[in-house]
Design an enzyme around this catalytic site. Structure first.
Site, PDB file in Angstrom:
ATOM      1  N   GLU A  29      -3.422  -5.454  -3.549  1.00  0.00           N
ATOM      2  CA  GLU A  29      -4.470  -6.430  -3.810  1.00  0.00           C
ATOM      3  C   GLU A  29      -5.688  -5.621  -4.257  1.00  0.00           C
ATOM      4  O   GLU A  29      -6.090  -4.690  -3.550  1.00  0.00           O
ATOM      5  CB  GLU A  29      -4.796  -7.118  -2.482  1.00  0.00           C
ATOM      6  CG  GLU A  29      -5.075  -8.562  -2.580  1.00  0.00           C
ATOM      7  CD  GLU A  29      -5.433  -9.126  -1.201  1.00  0.00           C
ATOM      8  OE1 GLU A  29      -6.461  -9.804  -1.130  1.00  0.00           O
ATOM      9  OE2 GLU A  29      -4.699  -8.874  -0.233  1.00  0.00           O
TER      10      GLU A  29
ATOM     11  N   LYS B 130      -8.295  -1.134   4.673  1.00  0.00           N
ATOM     12  CA  LYS B 130      -9.333  -1.162   3.639  1.00  0.00           C
ATOM     13  C   LYS B 130     -10.625  -1.762   4.180  1.00  0.00           C
ATOM     14  O   LYS B 130     -11.717  -1.314   3.854  1.00  0.00           O
ATOM     15  CB  LYS B 130      -8.867  -2.027   2.467  1.00  0.00           C
ATOM     16  CG  LYS B 130      -7.960  -1.333   1.490  1.00  0.00           C
ATOM     17  CD  LYS B 130      -7.686  -2.310   0.339  1.00  0.00           C
ATOM     18  CE  LYS B 130      -6.235  -2.399  -0.013  1.00  0.00           C
ATOM     19  NZ  LYS B 130      -5.782  -3.707  -0.440  1.00  0.00           N
TER      20      LYS B 130
ATOM     21  N   ARG C 277       4.711   0.677   8.694  1.00  0.00           N
ATOM     22  CA  ARG C 277       3.530   1.172   8.003  1.00  0.00           C
ATOM     23  C   ARG C 277       3.153   2.532   8.570  1.00  0.00           C
ATOM     24  O   ARG C 277       3.542   2.898   9.677  1.00  0.00           O
ATOM     25  CB  ARG C 277       2.364   0.197   8.134  1.00  0.00           C
ATOM     26  CG  ARG C 277       1.953  -0.078   9.565  1.00  0.00           C
ATOM     27  CD  ARG C 277       0.820  -1.108   9.648  1.00  0.00           C
ATOM     28  NE  ARG C 277      -0.440  -0.550   9.256  1.00  0.00           N
ATOM     29  CZ  ARG C 277      -1.154  -0.957   8.203  1.00  0.00           C
ATOM     30  NH1 ARG C 277      -0.711  -1.921   7.433  1.00  0.00           N
ATOM     31  NH2 ARG C 277      -2.303  -0.406   7.933  1.00  0.00           N
TER      32      ARG C 277
HETATM   33  P1  ATP Z   1      -5.161  -3.020   4.030  1.00  0.00           P
HETATM   34  O1  ATP Z   1      -4.860  -3.695   5.325  1.00  0.00           O
HETATM   35  O2  ATP Z   1      -5.623  -1.617   4.170  1.00  0.00           O
HETATM   36  O3  ATP Z   1      -6.012  -3.836   3.110  1.00  0.00           O
HETATM   37  P2  ATP Z   1      -2.943  -4.079   2.706  1.00  0.00           P
HETATM   38  O4  ATP Z   1      -1.544  -4.000   3.171  1.00  0.00           O
HETATM   39  O5  ATP Z   1      -3.634  -5.366   2.867  1.00  0.00           O
HETATM   40  O6  ATP Z   1      -3.747  -2.879   3.348  1.00  0.00           O
HETATM   41  P3  ATP Z   1      -2.324  -4.189  -0.046  1.00  0.00           P
HETATM   42  O7  ATP Z   1      -3.195  -3.915  -1.180  1.00  0.00           O
HETATM   43  O8  ATP Z   1      -1.865  -5.576   0.179  1.00  0.00           O
HETATM   44  O9  ATP Z   1      -3.094  -3.645   1.218  1.00  0.00           O
HETATM   45  O10 ATP Z   1      -1.094  -3.185   0.006  1.00  0.00           O
HETATM   46  C1  ATP Z   1      -0.325  -2.793  -1.087  1.00  0.00           C
HETATM   47  C2  ATP Z   1       0.951  -2.193  -0.562  1.00  0.00           C
HETATM   48  O11 ATP Z   1       0.669  -1.067   0.263  1.00  0.00           O
HETATM   49  C3  ATP Z   1       1.713  -3.175   0.282  1.00  0.00           C
HETATM   50  O12 ATP Z   1       3.055  -3.228  -0.191  1.00  0.00           O
HETATM   51  C4  ATP Z   1       1.638  -2.639   1.678  1.00  0.00           C
HETATM   52  O13 ATP Z   1       2.823  -2.880   2.355  1.00  0.00           O
HETATM   53  C5  ATP Z   1       1.409  -1.145   1.450  1.00  0.00           C
HETATM   54  N1  ATP Z   1       0.639  -0.573   2.556  1.00  0.00           N
HETATM   55  C6  ATP Z   1      -0.601  -0.888   2.948  1.00  0.00           C
HETATM   56  N2  ATP Z   1      -0.967  -0.185   4.043  1.00  0.00           N
HETATM   57  C7  ATP Z   1       0.088   0.622   4.340  1.00  0.00           C
HETATM   58  C8  ATP Z   1       0.351   1.600   5.370  1.00  0.00           C
HETATM   59  N3  ATP Z   1      -0.551   1.900   6.304  1.00  0.00           N
HETATM   60  N4  ATP Z   1       1.539   2.218   5.345  1.00  0.00           N
HETATM   61  C9  ATP Z   1       2.450   1.943   4.415  1.00  0.00           C
HETATM   62  N5  ATP Z   1       2.281   1.041   3.427  1.00  0.00           N
HETATM   63  C10 ATP Z   1       1.117   0.374   3.392  1.00  0.00           C
HETATM   64 MG    MG Z   2      -3.555  -7.140   2.071  1.00  0.00          MG
END
Ligand code: ATP
Ligand code: MG
Length: 593
Positions: A61, A306, A296
């Site tokens: 995102e 983030k 994760r």
């Molecule tokens: P955040 O909570 O930091 O915003 P998010 O999962 O909401 O992270 P996205 O932009 O939706 O962020 O994530 C893009 C991809 O990265 C997704 O497929 C998610 O599964 C993966 N991802 C995010 N954080 C992790 C993590 N800590 N370990 C492994 N993969 C991750």
């Molecule tokens: Mg997200």
């Protein structure tokens, strides 16, 4: 500077590799067609057999800078695609109109490329944005309505929450659940046409309000939200929910293996339910994508969210998203981490199906192991005190300098030599002198001999001190005919070797010594506020002296400072005439208990 980490590191198998290998040997996806771009069933049917054996995707995102957790996901998805003759799409999941920003879009593209991956493959440019699929998502919603699989619900949000039930109590059907498809279609079109207020109704999938999985109790799939979207402008006042949008994005892109983190496990039944319905209706190509979940990344001393990282930036706890203490990819890069180190890190931590914490030292270890074989060496004195060779003028000649040299890398003779000069005065580490040596101390104390690395053997005679007793100069005599590399130089045996730089040719440098950003391995354990355990000494800045070979280093160059660890010229602040180095990590793990 490249270490071939991705090619030479043996790949350890894991459950995702096994699934892909199984699908390849069973030809699960072998008959799939690819229409040359994302699209519905008819679009792909008109295409060719897909040249990509598997399709994966990384779907961020664009609402912030990527962090080390995303790096794991990028290495995983792009790495699997590379290893199995497939492709990996970079897809911006921009279905939520409120949060996206093009600054983030650019930084995400940069991060993926810097990590060593590319969404161009087999002559395709697999860079997509989910908002391009809004038309299809709308069409799929009408299809679900027409086939009795979705209805417009006008209960209040509160009623909806109460009627959803909970883990022990089944849900209750909405009074709007028995509307006919024709009524639902008319009402949904009114939603689309802006006839209803924000929040006045939602479109829900009609599944099972008594399902033990709460996500299957008629999840909302469209909501009304008058918001401007960066791609579609004001065309829509209804937007799909993430759980509805995501499977469709995967399906239109012909993704084979849709890999996500464990918190989406409970969404998988809906993922399959939705794609099964759309496949039945001939809207999407088959076989449809499958979702697989992995744990994760949780890294000790690090926040991987983030939103929380954004808080550190907006509250100015750090200098920005690229502060070298930040676990963002831009921060890690500026800190001196390399793509090879992050790839090796991702390979070493592997993928599992249960949550755990990875020790921060694993990341540092990957950096050392990729830099040690290639990083040019240099001497640097981080906490300088002057050493005066009191007999220099007699044995070497007043004002004379003597040439010394050392290999750029001990195992890479082809990189040549570095040259520097020794004279009457050199800089040494203040900790290398002790008036009264503790047991086991082999460096400078009165009466002891040590070697100045790549230089001569010297014998300490004492030190001068200021009124406070602080050492201002260490004094020693040079023992003639002991220079490294000259015949008979090792006739005088010493137990200690110390690093140094010559006062005559040293380059002054600002060195930023970074440490963990948090003092707690689990910065939020026991409900603690992560701001309360910020490490107050996560940055100390020292004025150091480095050897002259570093004077010409450009920004972003990495070195091993002998004895001290790995350092990089700062990407932002290092310039000709103003040397600025960041410590990436020490030679050894100093945090190990
Ligand atoms: P955040 O909570 O930091 O915003 P998010 O999962 O909401 O992270 P996205 O932009 O939706 O962020 O994530 C893009 C991809 O990265 C997704 O497929 C998610 O599964 C993966 N991802 C995010 N954080 C992790 C993590 N800590 N370990 C492994 N993969 C991750
Ligand atoms: Mg997200």
């Amino acid at each position: 500077m490249t270490a071939p980490a991705d090619k030479d590191t043996p790949k350890t198998s894991n459950f995702l590799r096994q699934i892909i290998e199984h699908d390849l040997s069973n030809q699960t996806y072998a008959a799939r067609q690819w229409g040359g771009s994302p699209g519905d069933a008819a679009h792909h049917a008109a295409g060719q057999t897909d040249p990509a054996k598997v399709r994966l995707r990384f779907p961020p995102e664009p609402n912030g800078y990527l962090h080390i957790g995303h790096a794991k996901s990028i290495c995983l998805n792009f790495g699997l695609a590379r290893d199995y003759g497939g492709v990996c799409h970079l897809r911006f999941d921009d279905t939520n109109p409120e949060k996206e920003d093009t600054e983030y879009v650019d930084s995400i593209k940069d991060a993926v490329q810097w990590l060593g991956f590319d969404w161009h493959n087999h002559g395709e440019n697999n860079l997509y944005q989910a908002s391009d699929y809004f038309d299809f998502m709308y069409r799929a919603a009408e299809y679900l309505i027409e086939t009795g699989h979705a209805y417009v619900d006008e209960q209040s949000a509160e009623q909806m929450r109460v009627n959803r039930g909970d883990f022990v109590k089944p849900g209750t059907n909405s009074p709007f659940r028995s509307r006919t498809p024709a009524e639902n279609l008319a009402r949904f079109r009114e939603m689309r046409d802006g006839k209803l207020a924000d929040g006045a109704a939602v479109l829900r999938a009609k599944i099972d309000m008594a399902s033990p999985n709460i996500n299957m109790r008629d999840p909302a799939i469209y909501r009304i939200r008058r918001a401007h979207h960066h791609n579609t402008g004001d065309k829509w006042c209804i937007y799909p929910m993430y759980t509805y949008a995501h499977p469709i994005e995967d399906a239109l892109e012909q993704i084979t293996h849709s890999i996500c983190t464990l918190e989406f496990e409970d969404q998988r039944p809906f993922y399959d339910w939705l794609l099964d319905r759309l496949a039945e209706g001939g809207l999407i190509a088959t076989p449809h994508p499958r979702q697989y979940e992995f744990a994760r990344l949780n890294l000790t001393y690090v926040l991987t969210s983030k939103r929380k990282l954004a808080q550190l930036v907006t509250e100015k706890r750090v200098s920005g998203w690229d502060d070298p203490r930040m676990p963002t990819i831009v921060g890690l890069r500026r800190r001196g981490y390399t793509p090879e180190a992050l790839q090796l890190f991702a390979e070493r931590i592997g993928v599992t199906k249960s949550d755990s914490w990875i020790d921060y030292s694993t990341l540092e270890g990957a950096l050392r192991d990729t830099l040690d074989p290639i990083a040019p060496r240099a001497m640097a004195v981080l906490d300088p005190v002057k050493l005066v060779l009191t007999n220099w003028d007699e044995v070497m000649g007043a004002g004379k300098l003597d040439d010394c040299s050392a290999p750029v890398h001990p195992h890479l003779p082809e990189l040549g030599k570095r040259h520097f000069k020794i004279g009457k005065e050199v800089w040494i580490e203040s900790t290398d002198y002790e008036e009264t040596p503790p047991k086991g101390f082999f460096r400078l104390f009165p009466g002891n001999k040590v070697r100045l690395k790549y230089g001569h053997v010297i014998e300490c005679t004492g030190a001068t001190k200021d009124a406070n007793g602080k050492v201002t100069e260490v004094l020693a005599t040079l023992i003639p005919d002991t220079k490294s590399g000259t015949p008979g130089s090792d006739s005088v045996k010493v137990k200690g070797v110390i690093t140094w730089v010559g006062v005559s040719d040293a380059v002054q440098a600002e060195v930023r010594l970074y440490d963990r950003l948090f003092t707690e391995a689990h910065p939020e354990a026991d409900g603690k506020d992560f701001l309360e355990n910020l490490n107050p000494s996560s940055l100390s800045v020292v004025t150091a002296y480095v050897e002259p070979s570093l004077a010409s280093a450009t920004a972003g160059k990495r070195f091993q400072f002998e004895r001290h660890g790995y350092f990089v010229t700062d990407l932002k602040d290092h310039a000709a005439g103003k040397a600025v180095f960041n410590r990436v990590t020490g030679m050894k793990d100093s945090w190990a208990k």
